[in-house]
Design a protein around this motif. Structure first.
Motif, PDB file in Angstrom:
ATOM      1  N   HIS A  31       0.824  -1.213   0.000  1.00 56.10           N
ATOM      2  CA  HIS A  31       0.000   0.000   0.000  1.00 56.10           C
ATOM      3  C   HIS A  31       0.864   1.270   0.000  1.00 56.10           C
ATOM      4  N   VAL A  32       1.935   1.235  -0.781  1.00 53.20           N
ATOM      5  CA  VAL A  32       2.872   2.360  -0.784  1.00 53.20           C
ATOM      6  C   VAL A  32       2.211   3.638  -1.290  1.00 53.20           C
TER       7      VAL A  32
ATOM      8  N   CYS B 218       0.366   9.036  -0.424  1.00 53.64           N
ATOM      9  CA  CYS B 218      -0.666  10.048  -0.702  1.00 53.64           C
ATOM     10  C   CYS B 218      -1.224  10.662   0.583  1.00 53.64           C
ATOM     11  N   ILE B 219      -1.467   9.830   1.589  1.00 54.92           N
ATOM     12  CA  ILE B 219      -2.002  10.351   2.855  1.00 54.92           C
ATOM     13  C   ILE B 219      -1.006  11.291   3.515  1.00 54.92           C
TER      14      ILE B 219
ATOM     15  N   THR C 295      -3.140   3.774  10.471  1.00 52.31           N
ATOM     16  CA  THR C 295      -1.867   3.939  11.162  1.00 52.31           C
ATOM     17  C   THR C 295      -1.174   5.231  10.740  1.00 52.31           C
ATOM     18  N   VAL C 296      -1.080   5.459   9.435  1.00 53.88           N
ATOM     19  CA  VAL C 296      -0.374   6.653   8.973  1.00 53.88           C
ATOM     20  C   VAL C 296      -1.165   7.924   9.304  1.00 53.88           C
ATOM     21  N   LEU C 297      -2.486   7.852   9.323  1.00 52.71           N
ATOM     22  CA  LEU C 297      -3.288   9.005   9.743  1.00 52.71           C
ATOM     23  C   LEU C 297      -3.028   9.340  11.213  1.00 52.71           C
ATOM     24  N   GLY C 298      -2.930   8.313  12.029  1.00 56.79           N
ATOM     25  CA  GLY C 298      -2.633   8.541  13.439  1.00 56.79           C
ATOM     26  C   GLY C 298      -1.251   9.111  13.648  1.00 56.79           C
TER      27      GLY C 298
ATOM     28  N   VAL D  81       5.757  16.495  -0.832  1.00 52.16           N
ATOM     29  CA  VAL D  81       5.331  15.512  -1.833  1.00 52.16           C
ATOM     30  C   VAL D  81       6.540  14.757  -2.385  1.00 52.16           C
ATOM     31  N   ALA D  82       7.607  15.502  -2.693  1.00 54.49           N
ATOM     32  CA  ALA D  82       8.804  14.876  -3.258  1.00 54.49           C
ATOM     33  C   ALA D  82       9.461  13.921  -2.265  1.00 54.49           C
TER      34      ALA D  82
END
Length: 211
Positions: free
Chosen positions: A37-38, A43-44, A118-121, A165-166
């Motif tokens: 899910h890279v 993106c998140i 997880t990444v949102l947290g 982003v980069a």
């Protein structure tokens, strides 16, 4: 030329803030190494930073409109934050660590939902994120606007957004190539020394240039 310099300043400052050892970067690195899910994770992270930077750049502009004392607070407060972050980077350069895929918390399961939560947290529940994006980048963007016009504010913010982003794209897509380098404390010593120098330089410029 002025707008280009503002954009480059935002790019440099954005990178100096985001390129550091932390749970968020470690999680992106881990997902990249495992090829799980890279794109979703990247993106998140990137979109979250874009939103927060936009809030900081726009919010500070509205807040200080016609208010000189708030402008001065933004100036000296931003410089103080830069000095603190520079000192922390210098401390990391003296005692470097290493970034590995095992440093971040694991998710329950390997599905997209678990990875997203997880990444949102790791992003939105981290107080430092708000300090870096809304407060610090926002205050420096305000300084840019006071010196070079309102367009410079958004040029600076755009540069910071591009940096985010980069960075996340490179970290996710090139994780298998970057992980051996990031696992070496010496690499982080050099990087953090550069970050510290950049922070101290930006803080000095904020202090010596009248708003």
């Amino acid at each position: 030329m002025t707008l280009l310099l503002s954009a480059l300043s935002g790019l440099a400052m954005g990178l100096s803030l985001i390129v550091s050892i932390g749970a968020q970067n470690a999680f992106v690195l881990r997902q990249g190494i495992r090829r799980q899910h890279v794109a979703l994770v990247v993106c998140i992270c990137a979109l979250s930073d874009v939103v927060l930077i936009a809030v900081g750049v726009a919010g500070f502009g509205t807040l200080i409109a016609g208010t000189e004392w708030i402008l001065q607070i933004a100036r000296f407060g931003g410089a103080a934050c830069l000095l603190v972050f520079g000192a922390l980077a210098l401390k990391r350069a003296v005692r470097p660590a290493a970034l590995t895929a095992a440093e971040e918390p694991t998710t329950r399961g390997s599905g997209a939902t678990a990875a997203a939560l997880t990444v949102l947290g790791l992003t939105w529940l981290n107080p430092q994120v708000y300090l870096e994006t809304i407060v610090l980048l926002g205050s420096v963007a305000t300084a840019q606007a006071s010196q070079h016009g309102d367009a410079a504010r958004w040029a600076f913010g755009g540069g910071a957004m591009i940096a985010s982003v980069a960075w996340f794209t490179a970290l996710g897509a090139g994780a298998r190539l970057l992980q051996p380098l990031f696992a070496r404390p010496a690499a982080w010593r050099v990087l953090d020394a550069v970050v510290a120098a950049m922070m101290f330089t930006l803080a000095t410029l904020l202090l010596i240039r009248p708003l």
